[in-house]
Design an enzyme around this catalytic site. Structure first.
Site, PDB file in Angstrom:
ATOM      1  CB  SER A 179      -0.930   0.005   1.217  1.00 16.60           C
ATOM      2  OG  SER A 179      -1.755  -1.140   1.234  1.00 16.60           O
ATOM      3  CG  ASP A 180       3.565   2.414   3.179  1.00 18.01           C
ATOM      4  OD1 ASP A 180       2.978   3.488   3.384  1.00 18.01           O
ATOM      5  OD2 ASP A 180       3.817   1.609   4.080  1.00 18.01           O
TER       6      ASP A 180
END
Length: 396
Positions: free
Chosen positions: A169-170
């Site tokens: 997600s980062d």
């Protein structure tokens, strides 16, 4: 040869991964990146070891901070804010990932900064974005993977929900942030004005659900965890071999016929139950059982050689030692050795961006804490006596 983004200055106030990953990409492309941390260092990843370099820099920090200059600045002080404002006036982009409202409380939010530089592009990365009922919640990758549906489709029914092995997600948010910043820079050529770019880990992960999200939105059926199987294509998964496992990814009926011929089961491809992909999905388990028994008769390397020869997509399941020994990795320069002030040299993953006229270059090691503070302040016109005074007052 100069980089594609030469002449663009970016103030990076972000920490951990999404923001630093974004600015590393832009720095690789030639932008000038100034990494701003609190005195003593405020990027948590500096302490996320082991492993560490001989000089103490964590491997995690090294992964997303090359091609930057580093300075320290206490943004909770008026003097620190004034220094940042001077930098903003001479910059193109500000990127930060503080909790919503933090920069505004410091008088450094987008609405405040654009008064002094109407061309500034202000990118904010948060867990859930600048709007909505979750906007004030903290957002960490693990939580986002859970809340944004990714863990519900990762793993198998037996294993239960599983997170992806990297903070995906980062990484996705960093990529989207870079795209948003580049789009805003391009639009500025037309309007002459900057704008804010609002990126959230939650939104980014939802976007990356791609076909699985579309399957649900079209059918209304909640997808199940399928392990290494594909929900829309069969056979497209891992298979056991004589000495391990490998991946076979059959993308169309023609490839399926070739696979059956190689496995000496040509009649299977003519069977109405298996002849087309929709039918193979209906009879998935029966087909996979047949193919699995045939795949066990040879080693992974033997199958890979044969599958590559007939044009059926397949690949080994590499560990990282095997990966970084691959000739393809070496030829594509996906590992780079760079000089480092405390460790002689370090190895970093190379850039996947291959530009013909303005190639990516790693010109700077990930900066030590405040490594370039003096240099940057002097460029802003501060005398050494003022800089020493800043340091005594813990402004830098």
């Amino acid at each position: 040869m100069s980089g594609a983004l030469q002449g663009i200055r970016i103030l990076d106030l972000s920490r951990v991964l999404a923001g630093p990953y974004c600015t590393m990409i832009l720095g690789d492309l030639g932008a000038e990146i100034i990494k701003v941390e609190a005195p003593g260092g405020s990027d948590d990843t500096r302490n996320w070891g082991p492993p560490n370099t001989k000089g103490g820099e964590s491997a995690y920090y090294l992964t997303a901070n090359r091609n930057k200059r580093g300075m320290t600045l206490n943004l909770k002080t008026e003097a620190g804010k004034e220094v940042l404002k001077k930098l903003v006036k001479q910059s193109d982009v500000v990127i930060e990932n503080f909790r919503n409202g933090t920069m505004e409380r410091w008088g450094l939010g987008y609405e405040q900064l654009k008064v002094m530089n109407p061309r500034i592009i202000y990118c904010s990365i948060t867990g859930f974005g600048r709007t909505g009922p979750y906007k004030d919640l903290p957002g960490y990758d693990f939580i986002i993977q859970a809340m944004a549906g990714l863990m519900s489709i990762t793993g198998s029914e037996k294993s239960g929900p599983i997170k992806v092995g990297v903070p995906i997600s980062d990484v996705l948010s960093g990529l989207y942030a870079a795209i948003g910043i580049l789009a805003a820079l391009n639009e500025r050529h037309i309007s002459g004005e900057g704008q804010s770019v609002d990126i959230s880990l939650f939104d980014s992960q939802i976007s990356a659900l791609v076909n699985v999200a579309s399957n649900y939105l079209v059918s209304g059926k909640i997808p199940k965890r399928m392990g290494n199987e594909h929900p829309n294509i069969v056979p497209y998964q891992t298979f056991p071999t004589k000495d391990g496992e490998m991946v076979v990814a059959v993308g169309n009926d023609r490839q399926f016929r070739k696979l059956c011929e190689l496995l000496n089961i040509p009649d299977i491809s003519l069977d109405k139950k298996f002849a087309t992909n929709p039918m193979r999905i209906q009879h998935r388990q029966e087909l996979i059982s047949i193919i699995s028994e045939e795949m066990k008769k040879k080693t992974s390397k033997e199958w890979l050689r044969s599958l590559n020869e007939i044009g059926v997509p397949a690949g080994p399941i590499n560990n990282l030692s095997e990966l970084f020994s691959e000739e393809q990795v070496i030829e594509r320069e996906m590992v780079q050795k760079i000089d480092h002030p405390t460790s002689s040299s370090v190895h970093l993953v190379g850039s996947p961006l291959k530009l013909s006229r303005t190639p990516v270059k790693i010109k700077r090691h990930p900066p030590l804490i405040g490594e370039h503070t003096n240099e940057i302040l002097q460029e802003l016109g501060f005398e050494q006596e003022e800089i020493d005074n800043f340091r005594e007052q813990q402004i830098i």
